[in-house]
Design a protein around this motif. Structure first.
Motif, PDB file in Angstrom:
ATOM      1  N   GLU A   4      -7.189  12.480   6.100  1.00 47.70           N
ATOM      2  CA  GLU A   4      -5.910  11.998   6.629  1.00 47.70           C
ATOM      3  C   GLU A   4      -5.994  10.522   6.981  1.00 47.70           C
ATOM      4  OE1 GLU A   4      -4.608  14.408   9.912  1.00 47.70           O
ATOM      5  OE2 GLU A   4      -4.756  16.248   8.744  1.00 47.70           O
ATOM      6  N   ALA A   5      -7.080  10.121   7.617  1.00 49.43           N
ATOM      7  CA  ALA A   5      -7.266   8.711   7.974  1.00 49.43           C
ATOM      8  C   ALA A   5      -7.375   7.856   6.722  1.00 49.43           C
ATOM      9  CB  ALA A   5      -8.505   8.543   8.844  1.00 49.43           C
ATOM     10  N   LYS A   6      -8.117   8.354   5.739  1.00 56.93           N
ATOM     11  CA  LYS A   6      -8.277   7.634   4.474  1.00 56.93           C
ATOM     12  C   LYS A   6      -6.917   7.453   3.785  1.00 56.93           C
ATOM     13  CE  LYS A   6     -10.392   8.556   0.054  1.00 56.93           C
ATOM     14  NZ  LYS A   6     -11.321   9.410  -0.671  1.00 56.93           N
ATOM     15  N   ALA A   7      -6.106   8.501   3.770  1.00 58.30           N
ATOM     16  CA  ALA A   7      -4.782   8.427   3.159  1.00 58.30           C
ATOM     17  C   ALA A   7      -3.880   7.448   3.919  1.00 58.30           C
ATOM     18  CB  ALA A   7      -4.136   9.815   3.113  1.00 58.30           C
ATOM     19  N   THR A  12      -1.224   2.210   4.086  1.00 57.71           N
ATOM     20  CA  THR A  12      -0.980   0.930   4.746  1.00 57.71           C
ATOM     21  C   THR A  12      -1.351  -0.222   3.820  1.00 57.71           C
ATOM     22  OG1 THR A  12      -1.339   1.900   6.920  1.00 57.71           O
ATOM     23  CG2 THR A  12      -1.557  -0.484   6.764  1.00 57.71           C
ATOM     24  N   ALA A  13      -2.469  -0.078   3.124  1.00 61.58           N
ATOM     25  CA  ALA A  13      -2.900  -1.116   2.184  1.00 61.58           C
ATOM     26  C   ALA A  13      -1.911  -1.236   1.022  1.00 61.58           C
ATOM     27  CB  ALA A  13      -4.294  -0.805   1.660  1.00 61.58           C
ATOM     28  N   ARG A  14      -1.429  -0.102   0.527  1.00 60.86           N
ATOM     29  CA  ARG A  14      -0.454  -0.112  -0.566  1.00 60.86           C
ATOM     30  C   ARG A  14       0.838  -0.789  -0.111  1.00 60.86           C
ATOM     31  NH1 ARG A  14       0.475   4.828  -0.758  1.00 60.86           N
ATOM     32  NH2 ARG A  14      -1.418   5.452  -1.800  1.00 60.86           N
ATOM     33  N   GLU A  15       1.275  -0.479   1.104  1.00 62.68           N
ATOM     34  CA  GLU A  15       2.493  -1.086   1.640  1.00 62.68           C
ATOM     35  C   GLU A  15       2.334  -2.600   1.762  1.00 62.68           C
ATOM     36  OE1 GLU A  15       5.453  -0.898   5.516  1.00 62.68           O
ATOM     37  OE2 GLU A  15       3.480   0.016   5.646  1.00 62.68           O
ATOM     38  N   ALA A  16       1.193  -3.042   2.281  1.00 60.86           N
ATOM     39  CA  ALA A  16       0.934  -4.479   2.424  1.00 60.86           C
ATOM     40  C   ALA A  16       0.930  -5.157   1.060  1.00 60.86           C
ATOM     41  CB  ALA A  16      -0.381  -4.711   3.147  1.00 60.86           C
ATOM     42  N   SER A  17       0.304  -4.528   0.095  1.00 56.01           N
ATOM     43  CA  SER A  17       0.245  -5.090  -1.255  1.00 56.01           C
ATOM     44  C   SER A  17       1.637  -5.186  -1.881  1.00 56.01           C
ATOM     45  CB  SER A  17      -0.662  -4.220  -2.128  1.00 56.01           C
ATOM     46  OG  SER A  17      -0.655  -4.668  -3.459  1.00 56.01           O
ATOM     47  N   GLU A  18       2.414  -4.118  -1.755  1.00 53.21           N
ATOM     48  CA  GLU A  18       3.769  -4.115  -2.325  1.00 53.21           C
ATOM     49  C   GLU A  18       4.645  -5.180  -1.664  1.00 53.21           C
ATOM     50  OE1 GLU A  18       4.938  -2.542  -4.930  1.00 53.21           O
ATOM     51  OE2 GLU A  18       3.256  -1.196  -5.286  1.00 53.21           O
ATOM     52  N   ASN A  19       4.523  -5.317  -0.354  1.00 51.69           N
ATOM     53  CA  ASN A  19       5.319  -6.321   0.344  1.00 51.69           C
ATOM     54  C   ASN A  19       4.890  -7.737  -0.038  1.00 51.69           C
ATOM     55  OD1 ASN A  19       7.441  -5.283   2.209  1.00 51.69           O
ATOM     56  ND2 ASN A  19       5.747  -3.962   2.797  1.00 51.69           N
ATOM     57  N   PHE A  20       3.605  -7.944  -0.218  1.00 51.44           N
ATOM     58  CA  PHE A  20       3.110  -9.251  -0.663  1.00 51.44           C
ATOM     59  C   PHE A  20       3.648  -9.574  -2.050  1.00 51.44           C
ATOM     60  CE2 PHE A  20      -0.061 -11.783  -2.956  1.00 51.44           C
ATOM     61  CZ  PHE A  20      -0.080 -12.919  -2.159  1.00 51.44           C
ATOM     62  N   LYS A  21       3.568  -8.602  -2.952  1.00 52.70           N
ATOM     63  CA  LYS A  21       4.062  -8.809  -4.316  1.00 52.70           C
ATOM     64  C   LYS A  21       5.570  -9.048  -4.320  1.00 52.70           C
ATOM     65  CE  LYS A  21       0.419  -6.011  -6.337  1.00 52.70           C
ATOM     66  NZ  LYS A  21       0.076  -4.695  -6.895  1.00 52.70           N
ATOM     67  N   TYR A  22       6.297  -8.323  -3.481  1.00 50.01           N
ATOM     68  CA  TYR A  22       7.746  -8.536  -3.402  1.00 50.01           C
ATOM     69  C   TYR A  22       8.040  -9.935  -2.884  1.00 50.01           C
ATOM     70  CZ  TYR A  22      12.629  -8.331  -2.354  1.00 50.01           C
ATOM     71  OH  TYR A  22      13.970  -8.629  -2.319  1.00 50.01           O
ATOM     72  N   GLY A  23       7.280 -10.394  -1.901  1.00 45.46           N
ATOM     73  CA  GLY A  23       7.464 -11.752  -1.383  1.00 45.46           C
ATOM     74  C   GLY A  23       7.282 -12.800  -2.467  1.00 45.46           C
ATOM     75  N   ARG A  24       6.270 -12.623  -3.307  1.00 45.89           N
ATOM     76  CA  ARG A  24       6.062 -13.554  -4.425  1.00 45.89           C
ATOM     77  C   ARG A  24       7.216 -13.487  -5.410  1.00 45.89           C
ATOM     78  NH1 ARG A  24       0.029 -12.357  -6.281  1.00 45.89           N
ATOM     79  NH2 ARG A  24       1.286 -11.329  -7.843  1.00 45.89           N
ATOM     80  N   LEU A  25       7.707 -12.275  -5.670  1.00 48.48           N
ATOM     81  CA  LEU A  25       8.849 -12.088  -6.573  1.00 48.48           C
ATOM     82  C   LEU A  25      10.082 -12.794  -6.017  1.00 48.48           C
ATOM     83  CD1 LEU A  25       9.285 -10.390  -9.206  1.00 48.48           C
ATOM     84  CD2 LEU A  25      10.175  -8.591  -7.737  1.00 48.48           C
TER      85      LEU A  25
END
Length: 90
Positions: A4-7, A12-25
């Motif tokens: 559960e902690a790993k998931a 959280t890492a996926r969310e941060a990555s997606e938000n970073f990529k959206y910011g660049r977009l």
């Protein structure tokens, strides 16, 4: 429990990555262009552009200023106690 902690960390890492990529977009194509580009992907997941905007706004507030849920709880507890004072024996 570890899974559960790993998931949660992966999410959280996926969310941060997606938000970073959206910011660049957004920097590259502007807000309207970025929204147009991701709109089909949002729709596939049942999310409107307006809901995505709301999510980004809430996320920004939580990250930058917080909501102070503990303070809100203390205020609610205090108000409930004050409201009950008239009905409780002394």
């Amino acid at each position: 429990m570890f899974e559960e902690a790993k998931a949660a960390v992966a999410g959280t890492a996926r969310e941060a990555s997606e938000n970073f990529k959206y910011g660049r977009l957004e920097k590259k194509y502007g807000k309207e262009g970025a929204e147009a580009i991701i709109k089909p992907h949002l729709a596939e997941r049942g999310i409107s552009v307006e809901e995505f905007r709301t999510y980004r706004k809430v996320k920004q507030v939580i990250q930058n200023q917080g909501l102070d849920v503990a303070k809100a709880q203390k205020e609610a507890d205090r108000e409930a106690k004050e409201a009950l004072q008239d009905y409780l024996p002394a």
